[in-house]
Scaffold this motif. Structure first.
Motif, PDB file in Angstrom:
ATOM      1  N   SER A   1       0.742  -1.316   0.197  1.00 16.08           N
ATOM      2  CA  SER A   1      -0.282  -0.156  -0.184  1.00 16.08           C
ATOM      3  C   SER A   1       1.204   0.879  -0.119  1.00 16.08           C
ATOM      4  CB  SER A   1      -1.035  -0.162   1.099  1.00 16.08           C
ATOM      5  OG  SER A   1      -0.471  -0.155   2.231  1.00 16.08           O
ATOM      6  N   GLY A   2       2.254   1.600   0.411  1.00  7.83           N
ATOM      7  CA  GLY A   2       2.636   3.104   0.925  1.00  7.83           C
ATOM      8  C   GLY A   2       3.548   2.873  -0.631  1.00  7.83           C
ATOM      9  N   SER A   3       3.591   2.330  -1.466  1.00  8.93           N
ATOM     10  CA  SER A   3       4.358   1.908  -2.935  1.00  8.93           C
ATOM     11  C   SER A   3       3.729   2.954  -3.798  1.00  8.93           C
ATOM     12  CB  SER A   3       5.130   1.432  -3.679  1.00  8.93           C
ATOM     13  OG  SER A   3       4.149  -0.052  -3.518  1.00  8.93           O
ATOM     14  N   SER A   4       2.324   3.319  -3.792  1.00 10.40           N
ATOM     15  CA  SER A   4       1.423   3.553  -4.662  1.00 10.40           C
ATOM     16  C   SER A   4       2.297   5.167  -5.306  1.00 10.40           C
ATOM     17  CB  SER A   4       0.667   4.248  -4.306  1.00 10.40           C
ATOM     18  OG  SER A   4      -0.740   4.290  -5.307  1.00 10.40           O
ATOM     19  N   LEU A   5       2.107   5.614  -6.784  1.00  7.40           N
ATOM     20  CA  LEU A   5       2.306   6.883  -7.634  1.00  7.40           C
ATOM     21  C   LEU A   5       1.076   7.029  -8.039  1.00  7.40           C
ATOM     22  CD1 LEU A   5       5.759   6.145  -9.814  1.00  7.40           C
ATOM     23  CD2 LEU A   5       5.095   7.754  -7.785  1.00  7.40           C
ATOM     24  N   PHE A   6       0.626   6.596  -8.467  1.00  6.45           N
ATOM     25  CA  PHE A   6      -1.034   6.810  -9.299  1.00  6.45           C
ATOM     26  C   PHE A   6      -2.395   6.919  -9.020  1.00  6.45           C
ATOM     27  CE2 PHE A   6       2.735   5.035 -12.155  1.00  6.45           C
ATOM     28  CZ  PHE A   6       2.763   5.876 -12.844  1.00  6.45           C
ATOM     29  N   GLY A   7      -2.146   6.428  -7.529  1.00  2.00           N
ATOM     30  CA  GLY A   7      -3.405   6.102  -7.107  1.00  2.00           C
ATOM     31  C   GLY A   7      -4.124   4.610  -6.916  1.00  2.00           C
ATOM     32  N   TRP A   8      -4.485   4.024  -8.319  1.00  4.01           N
ATOM     33  CA  TRP A   8      -4.708   2.812  -8.811  1.00  4.01           C
ATOM     34  C   TRP A   8      -3.319   1.332  -8.875  1.00  4.01           C
ATOM     35  CZ3 TRP A   8      -1.512   1.282 -13.323  1.00  4.01           C
ATOM     36  CH2 TRP A   8      -1.016   2.797 -13.587  1.00  4.01           C
ATOM     37  N   ASP A   9      -2.580   2.384  -8.651  1.00  2.00           N
ATOM     38  CA  ASP A   9      -1.873   1.239  -8.483  1.00  2.00           C
ATOM     39  C   ASP A   9      -1.251   0.370  -6.639  1.00  2.00           C
ATOM     40  OD1 ASP A   9      -0.379   3.660  -7.666  1.00  2.00           O
ATOM     41  OD2 ASP A   9       1.358   2.242  -8.235  1.00  2.00           O
ATOM     42  N   LYS A  10      -2.068  -0.037  -6.532  1.00  2.00           N
ATOM     43  CA  LYS A  10      -2.565  -0.424  -4.867  1.00  2.00           C
ATOM     44  C   LYS A  10      -1.858  -1.970  -4.982  1.00  2.00           C
ATOM     45  CE  LYS A  10      -4.631   2.774  -3.526  1.00  2.00           C
ATOM     46  NZ  LYS A  10      -3.810   4.240  -3.382  1.00  2.00           N
ATOM     47  N   VAL A  11      -1.923  -2.398  -6.077  1.00  2.00           N
ATOM     48  CA  VAL A  11      -1.720  -3.976  -5.829  1.00  2.00           C
ATOM     49  C   VAL A  11       0.354  -4.299  -6.245  1.00  2.00           C
ATOM     50  CG1 VAL A  11      -2.115  -6.655  -6.971  1.00  2.00           C
ATOM     51  CG2 VAL A  11      -4.020  -5.105  -6.163  1.00  2.00           C
ATOM     52  N   ILE A  12       0.664  -3.692  -7.408  1.00  2.00           N
ATOM     53  CA  ILE A  12       1.625  -3.975  -7.794  1.00  2.00           C
ATOM     54  C   ILE A  12       2.050  -2.652  -7.389  1.00  2.00           C
ATOM     55  CG2 ILE A  12       3.024  -4.293  -9.768  1.00  2.00           C
ATOM     56  CD1 ILE A  12       0.514  -5.549 -10.734  1.00  2.00           C
ATOM     57  N   PRO A  13       3.869  -2.544  -6.321  1.00  2.00           N
ATOM     58  CA  PRO A  13       4.174  -1.974  -7.198  1.00  2.00           C
ATOM     59  C   PRO A  13       4.955  -1.449  -8.018  1.00  2.00           C
ATOM     60  CG  PRO A  13       5.553  -3.597  -5.368  1.00  2.00           C
ATOM     61  CD  PRO A  13       4.398  -3.811  -6.443  1.00  2.00           C
ATOM     62  N   ILE A  14       4.437   0.051  -9.003  1.00  2.00           N
ATOM     63  CA  ILE A  14       4.996   0.132 -10.078  1.00  2.00           C
ATOM     64  C   ILE A  14       6.470   0.736 -10.414  1.00  2.00           C
ATOM     65  CG2 ILE A  14       4.613   1.970 -12.131  1.00  2.00           C
ATOM     66  CD1 ILE A  14       2.458  -0.428 -12.139  1.00  2.00           C
ATOM     67  N   PRO A  15       6.752   1.566  -9.605  1.00  4.14           N
ATOM     68  CA  PRO A  15       7.963   1.974  -9.057  1.00  4.14           C
ATOM     69  C   PRO A  15       9.859   0.307  -9.426  1.00  4.14           C
ATOM     70  CG  PRO A  15       7.272   2.917  -7.965  1.00  4.14           C
ATOM     71  CD  PRO A  15       6.026   2.111  -8.073  1.00  4.14           C
ATOM     72  N   TRP A  16       9.002   0.589  -8.347  1.00  6.49           N
ATOM     73  CA  TRP A  16      10.176  -0.999  -8.407  1.00  6.49           C
ATOM     74  C   TRP A  16       9.985  -1.964  -9.217  1.00  6.49           C
ATOM     75  CZ3 TRP A  16      14.510  -2.333  -7.036  1.00  6.49           C
ATOM     76  CH2 TRP A  16      14.503  -3.393  -6.537  1.00  6.49           C
ATOM     77  N   VAL A  17       8.799  -2.722 -10.174  1.00  8.45           N
ATOM     78  CA  VAL A  17       8.556  -3.805 -10.626  1.00  8.45           C
ATOM     79  C   VAL A  17       8.735  -3.223 -11.799  1.00  8.45           C
ATOM     80  CG1 VAL A  17       6.675  -5.162 -11.680  1.00  8.45           C
ATOM     81  CG2 VAL A  17       7.105  -4.724  -9.169  1.00  8.45           C
ATOM     82  N   TYR A  18       8.449  -2.205 -13.006  1.00  6.57           N
ATOM     83  CA  TYR A  18       9.089  -1.497 -14.178  1.00  6.57           C
ATOM     84  C   TYR A  18       9.312  -0.513 -14.325  1.00  6.57           C
ATOM     85  CZ  TYR A  18       3.957  -3.850 -14.671  1.00  6.57           C
ATOM     86  OH  TYR A  18       3.102  -4.987 -14.295  1.00  6.57           O
ATOM     87  N   GLY A  19      10.326  -0.439 -12.963  1.00  7.58           N
ATOM     88  CA  GLY A  19      11.647   0.746 -13.165  1.00  7.58           C
ATOM     89  C   GLY A  19      12.793  -0.241 -12.756  1.00  7.58           C
ATOM     90  N   ALA A  20      13.096   0.050 -11.226  1.00 10.79           N
ATOM     91  CA  ALA A  20      14.434  -0.690 -10.924  1.00 10.79           C
ATOM     92  C   ALA A  20      14.784  -2.031 -11.050  1.00 10.79           C
ATOM     93  CB  ALA A  20      14.678  -0.019  -9.018  1.00 10.79           C
TER      94      ALA A  20
END
Length: 160
Positions: free
Chosen positions: A55-74
């Motif tokens: 829950s703490g890694s949301s960037l967009f509000g709709w990305d509550k399940v997958i930490p977008i910055p981590w999985v799709y970035g780093a």
């Protein structure tokens, strides 16, 4: 500050790919994308079965399940770098993955928890998550072996 860190995790790792030859990026991008799919499915399963929440890694509000910055970035970029230096050296690859995954879960993740970047809600022991990550690493290694074989350049026969 939290949003700056999350956006940095999403965008900055891609800048490091400029240090690699484009052939290297092109060679390992499919395996990095495959790992992204695997992680996306794992996070979906974790959400469904209540293994953990991010829950703490949301960037967009709709990305509550997958930490977008981590999985799709780093993480996507880290996969490319790890393969760049360890592919075709399985024991080195496995050792690097054990160290990175263990270091992430036992050192980085607790720091991120204190910073509020990730939640601490998990029903799985940390060692089980590390084991899951290592098994994913083995799966993608096998995928890259297959990928290299499939896309081998055919040898041209020369007539004398």
């Amino acid at each position: 500050m939290k949003q700056i860190i999350l956006w940095s995790l999403l965008i900055l790792p891609y800048a490091s790919l400029l240090l690699l030859k484009m052939d290297t990026v092109r060679r390992y991008m499919p395996v990095a994308l495959f790992m992204t799919v695997i992680h996306t499915l794992a996070y979906q399963a974790a959400y469904h079965y209540g293994w953990w929440k991010e829950s703490g890694s949301s960037l967009f509000g709709w990305d509550k399940v997958i930490p977008i910055p981590w999985v799709y970035g780093a993480y996507l970029v880290i996969v490319i770098w790890v393969f760049r230096f360890t592919f075709r050296k399985f024991w080195m690859y496995l050792t690097v993955n054990i160290l990175l995954d263990g270091g992430f879960m036992y050192i980085v993740y607790p720091i991120w928890q204190r910073m509020g970047l990730v939640s601490s809600e998990s029903t799985l022991p940390t060692i089980a998550i590390v084991a899951m990550m290592i098994s994913f690493a083995i799966i993608i290694y096998l995928y890259q072996l297959w990928q290299d074989e499939v896309f081998k350049q055919p040898k041209v026969k020369r007539n004398s």
